[in-house]
Design a protein around this motif. Structure first.
Motif, PDB file in Angstrom:
ATOM      1  N   ARG A 158       0.860  -1.190   0.000  1.00 39.17           N
ATOM      2  CA  ARG A 158       0.000   0.000   0.000  1.00 39.17           C
ATOM      3  C   ARG A 158       0.893   1.236   0.000  1.00 39.17           C
ATOM      4  NH1 ARG A 158      -2.149   3.956   3.355  1.00 39.17           N
ATOM      5  NH2 ARG A 158      -4.409   4.280   3.265  1.00 39.17           N
ATOM      6  N   HIS A 159       0.643   2.143  -0.951  1.00 41.61           N
ATOM      7  CA  HIS A 159       1.431   3.360  -1.052  1.00 41.61           C
ATOM      8  C   HIS A 159       0.655   4.534  -0.447  1.00 41.61           C
ATOM      9  CE1 HIS A 159       4.374   1.460  -3.834  1.00 41.61           C
ATOM     10  NE2 HIS A 159       3.319   0.726  -4.168  1.00 41.61           N
ATOM     11  N   GLU A 160       1.376   5.567  -0.077  1.00 49.93           N
ATOM     12  CA  GLU A 160       0.747   6.739   0.529  1.00 49.93           C
ATOM     13  C   GLU A 160      -0.164   7.441  -0.485  1.00 49.93           C
ATOM     14  OE1 GLU A 160       0.835   7.775   3.702  1.00 49.93           O
ATOM     15  OE2 GLU A 160       1.889   5.873   4.060  1.00 49.93           O
ATOM     16  N   PRO A 161      -1.253   8.085   0.000  1.00 53.60           N
ATOM     17  CA  PRO A 161      -2.151   8.800  -0.915  1.00 53.60           C
ATOM     18  C   PRO A 161      -1.393   9.827  -1.754  1.00 53.60           C
ATOM     19  CG  PRO A 161      -3.122   8.646   1.266  1.00 53.60           C
ATOM     20  CD  PRO A 161      -1.711   8.159   1.397  1.00 53.60           C
ATOM     21  N   GLU A 162      -1.785   9.945  -3.004  1.00 49.96           N
ATOM     22  CA  GLU A 162      -1.151  10.900  -3.909  1.00 49.96           C
ATOM     23  C   GLU A 162      -2.158  11.334  -4.969  1.00 49.96           C
ATOM     24  OE1 GLU A 162       1.599   8.795  -6.798  1.00 49.96           O
ATOM     25  OE2 GLU A 162       1.366   7.251  -5.254  1.00 49.96           O
ATOM     26  N   ARG A 163      -1.920  12.460  -5.587  1.00 52.10           N
ATOM     27  CA  ARG A 163      -2.816  12.946  -6.631  1.00 52.10           C
ATOM     28  C   ARG A 163      -2.382  12.361  -7.974  1.00 52.10           C
ATOM     29  NH1 ARG A 163      -6.498  16.193  -4.865  1.00 52.10           N
ATOM     30  NH2 ARG A 163      -7.191  16.780  -6.964  1.00 52.10           N
ATOM     31  N   ARG A 164      -3.352  11.833  -8.695  1.00 49.51           N
ATOM     32  CA  ARG A 164      -3.092  11.224 -10.001  1.00 49.51           C
ATOM     33  C   ARG A 164      -4.158  11.664 -11.000  1.00 49.51           C
ATOM     34  NH1 ARG A 164       0.718   6.806 -10.966  1.00 49.51           N
ATOM     35  NH2 ARG A 164       2.255   7.051  -9.306  1.00 49.51           N
ATOM     36  N   SER A 165      -3.794  11.692 -12.267  1.00 47.84           N
ATOM     37  CA  SER A 165      -4.742  12.006 -13.328  1.00 47.84           C
ATOM     38  C   SER A 165      -5.515  10.737 -13.676  1.00 47.84           C
ATOM     39  CB  SER A 165      -4.000  12.538 -14.554  1.00 47.84           C
ATOM     40  OG  SER A 165      -4.890  12.811 -15.599  1.00 47.84           O
ATOM     41  N   THR A 166      -6.830  10.772 -13.554  1.00 43.81           N
ATOM     42  CA  THR A 166      -7.676   9.618 -13.843  1.00 43.81           C
ATOM     43  C   THR A 166      -8.669   9.978 -14.938  1.00 43.81           C
ATOM     44  OG1 THR A 166      -9.505  10.118 -12.322  1.00 43.81           O
ATOM     45  CG2 THR A 166      -7.524   9.104 -11.369  1.00 43.81           C
ATOM     46  N   ALA A 167      -9.478   8.997 -15.332  1.00 45.35           N
ATOM     47  CA  ALA A 167     -10.495   9.239 -16.351  1.00 45.35           C
ATOM     48  C   ALA A 167     -11.534  10.242 -15.873  1.00 45.35           C
ATOM     49  CB  ALA A 167     -11.174   7.919 -16.736  1.00 45.35           C
ATOM     50  N   ARG A 168     -11.609  10.448 -14.549  1.00 45.36           N
ATOM     51  CA  ARG A 168     -12.570  11.400 -13.981  1.00 45.36           C
ATOM     52  C   ARG A 168     -11.901  12.703 -13.581  1.00 45.36           C
ATOM     53  NH1 ARG A 168     -15.505   7.799  -9.475  1.00 45.36           N
ATOM     54  NH2 ARG A 168     -14.713   5.800 -10.236  1.00 45.36           N
ATOM     55  N   GLY A 169     -10.669  12.912 -14.027  1.00 41.61           N
ATOM     56  CA  GLY A 169      -9.937  14.117 -13.671  1.00 41.61           C
ATOM     57  C   GLY A 169      -8.881  13.819 -12.622  1.00 41.61           C
ATOM     58  N   GLU A 170      -8.196  14.858 -12.170  1.00 39.47           N
ATOM     59  CA  GLU A 170      -7.151  14.678 -11.167  1.00 39.47           C
ATOM     60  C   GLU A 170      -7.795  14.426  -9.802  1.00 39.47           C
ATOM     61  OE1 GLU A 170      -3.768  17.482  -9.296  1.00 39.47           O
ATOM     62  OE2 GLU A 170      -3.586  17.135 -11.464  1.00 39.47           O
ATOM     63  N   MET A 171      -7.360  13.362  -9.145  1.00 43.06           N
ATOM     64  CA  MET A 171      -7.960  12.962  -7.875  1.00 43.06           C
ATOM     65  C   MET A 171      -6.884  12.421  -6.947  1.00 43.06           C
ATOM     66  SD  MET A 171     -11.333  10.921  -9.262  1.00 43.06           S
ATOM     67  CE  MET A 171     -11.997  10.745  -7.597  1.00 43.06           C
ATOM     68  N   GLU A 172      -7.217  12.397  -5.664  1.00 40.25           N
ATOM     69  CA  GLU A 172      -6.327  11.769  -4.690  1.00 40.25           C
ATOM     70  C   GLU A 172      -6.644  10.279  -4.669  1.00 40.25           C
ATOM     71  OE1 GLU A 172      -6.343  12.401  -0.157  1.00 40.25           O
ATOM     72  OE2 GLU A 172      -4.662  13.632  -0.883  1.00 40.25           O
ATOM     73  N   VAL A 173      -5.618   9.476  -4.794  1.00 42.48           N
ATOM     74  CA  VAL A 173      -5.815   8.029  -4.855  1.00 42.48           C
ATOM     75  C   VAL A 173      -4.832   7.336  -3.916  1.00 42.48           C
ATOM     76  CG1 VAL A 173      -6.523   8.209  -7.275  1.00 42.48           C
ATOM     77  CG2 VAL A 173      -4.170   7.576  -6.723  1.00 42.48           C
ATOM     78  N   ILE A 174      -5.179   6.113  -3.572  1.00 41.41           N
ATOM     79  CA  ILE A 174      -4.260   5.219  -2.867  1.00 41.41           C
ATOM     80  C   ILE A 174      -3.892   4.102  -3.838  1.00 41.41           C
ATOM     81  CG2 ILE A 174      -3.965   3.612  -0.950  1.00 41.41           C
ATOM     82  CD1 ILE A 174      -5.997   5.256   0.609  1.00 41.41           C
ATOM     83  N   ARG A 175      -2.607   3.906  -4.062  1.00 43.29           N
ATOM     84  CA  ARG A 175      -2.147   2.876  -4.987  1.00 43.29           C
ATOM     85  C   ARG A 175      -1.750   1.618  -4.232  1.00 43.29           C
ATOM     86  NH1 ARG A 175       2.247   3.004  -7.815  1.00 43.29           N
ATOM     87  NH2 ARG A 175       3.327   4.389  -6.396  1.00 43.29           N
ATOM     88  N   TYR A 176      -2.194   0.494  -4.767  1.00 49.78           N
ATOM     89  CA  TYR A 176      -1.768  -0.810  -4.265  1.00 49.78           C
ATOM     90  C   TYR A 176      -1.034  -1.520  -5.401  1.00 49.78           C
ATOM     91  CZ  TYR A 176      -5.161  -0.098  -0.497  1.00 49.78           C
ATOM     92  OH  TYR A 176      -5.869   0.407   0.571  1.00 49.78           O
ATOM     93  N   THR A 177       0.170  -1.986  -5.141  1.00 52.17           N
ATOM     94  CA  THR A 177       0.896  -2.768  -6.130  1.00 52.17           C
ATOM     95  C   THR A 177       1.004  -4.201  -5.614  1.00 52.17           C
ATOM     96  OG1 THR A 177       2.995  -2.053  -5.143  1.00 52.17           O
ATOM     97  CG2 THR A 177       2.196  -0.813  -7.054  1.00 52.17           C
ATOM     98  N   PHE A 178       1.037  -5.149  -6.537  1.00 51.41           N
ATOM     99  CA  PHE A 178       1.024  -6.550  -6.119  1.00 51.41           C
ATOM    100  C   PHE A 178       1.545  -7.442  -7.235  1.00 51.41           C
ATOM    101  CE2 PHE A 178      -3.133  -5.192  -7.643  1.00 51.41           C
ATOM    102  CZ  PHE A 178      -3.423  -6.113  -8.644  1.00 51.41           C
ATOM    103  N   ASP A 179       1.939  -8.650  -6.843  1.00 50.92           N
ATOM    104  CA  ASP A 179       2.274  -9.697  -7.805  1.00 50.92           C
ATOM    105  C   ASP A 179       1.033 -10.546  -8.039  1.00 50.92           C
ATOM    106  OD1 ASP A 179       4.944  -8.881  -7.894  1.00 50.92           O
ATOM    107  OD2 ASP A 179       5.476 -10.127  -6.164  1.00 50.92           O
TER     108      ASP A 179
END
Length: 260
Positions: A158-179
């Motif tokens: 789990r990564h810290e919240p960050e602002r990212r550009s999404t299909a709904r505009g720029e939003m704050e998101v939490i990213r999860y990376t996994f295998d």
């Protein structure tokens, strides 16, 4: 007696206050103890509760011949697909429009319409008749659900919240990376296929085999989750081992979600 009674009253009040404070803090304590895998499971559970969602997806499949004498002169091949549609999780159905090389999203008539119902898939062009086809959507949306790969995740971060550009505009998101665990995926897919086989009238003892390529599959993924706890975007890359003709396959997908 008065003193003992007073102490007892104070003790009861103290216990009551501690209980209230503990109850107030409990959600944050539980949240702090949750693992990234547990959080990912909760996201998936919310999606299941929603019942359905809309999606758009860019998919690139690359087929690479192994460096053998038999494959001399052969080059890698890329197939690109763009999909838009809706997944009904409860009914295990997909409705989608698919554009491949040469098709234009601006022209709906160039799309191939598809619907997937359980183990059956149908397709048509424009307003033509529906025809049954082999279902290839299980590669990227097992059981009609693009988020099924989160259930085969391993080593979730789990990564810290960050602002990212999404299909709904720029939003704050939490990213999860996994295998992506190929064996776990194979078990999940095997269970789904077995249940479908029984639903279609085959005995529960009927044998359902999975291609070895799914068992040996490896991959990685990334899920963006909004502040409402629902997915915004999923990216994954799958690697399939070489088959009989020596070709190995890599599939990359970016899926945007909306309208849960």
């Amino acid at each position: 007696m008065m003193k003992t009674s007073s102490y007892r009253t104070l003790s009861m009040r103290f216990i009551l206050v501690v209980s209230i404070v503990t109850a107030a803090l409990m959600p944050s304590l539980v949240q702090a103890q949750r693992s990234p895998q547990g959080e990912l499971d909760e996201v998936w559970a919310r999606v299941q509760e929603s019942g359905a969602y809309r999606f758009s997806a860019d998919i690139v499949q690359t087929t690479t011949p192994q460096a053998t004498v038999a494959n001399a002169g052969r080059e890698s091949k890329q197939d690109r697909l763009y999909l838009e549609g809706e997944s009904d999780i409860q009914a295990e159905t997909l409705q989608l429009s698919l554009w491949s090389q040469g098709g234009s999203v601006l022209d709906p008539n160039t799309a191939l319409e598809m619907r997937v119902e359980g183990a059956q898939a149908f397709a048509r062009t424009q307003d033509g008749a529906w025809q049954e086809i082999d279902d290839f959507t299980g590669l990227f949306a097992p059981g009609g659900d693009f988020l099924a790969y989160t259930q085969t995740a391993a080593n979730v971060v789990r990564h810290e919240p960050e602002r990212r550009s999404t299909a709904r505009g720029e939003m704050e998101v939490i990213r999860y990376t996994f295998d992506i665990d190929g064996q776990r995926f194979a078990r999940t897919l095997h269970k789904q296929l077995a249940e479908q086989a029984v639903a279609e009238g085959l005995p529960a003892s009927a044998r359902v085999d999975l291609p070895e390529t799914f068992i040996q599959m490896t991959g990685s993924g990334e899920l963006w989750v909004g502040m409402d706890g629902l997915p915004l975007r999923q990216q994954f890359e799958l690697h399939f081992p070489a088959v009989d003709n020596g070709d190995s396959t890599t599939a990359q997908a970016t899926v945007d979600f909306s309208d849960f």
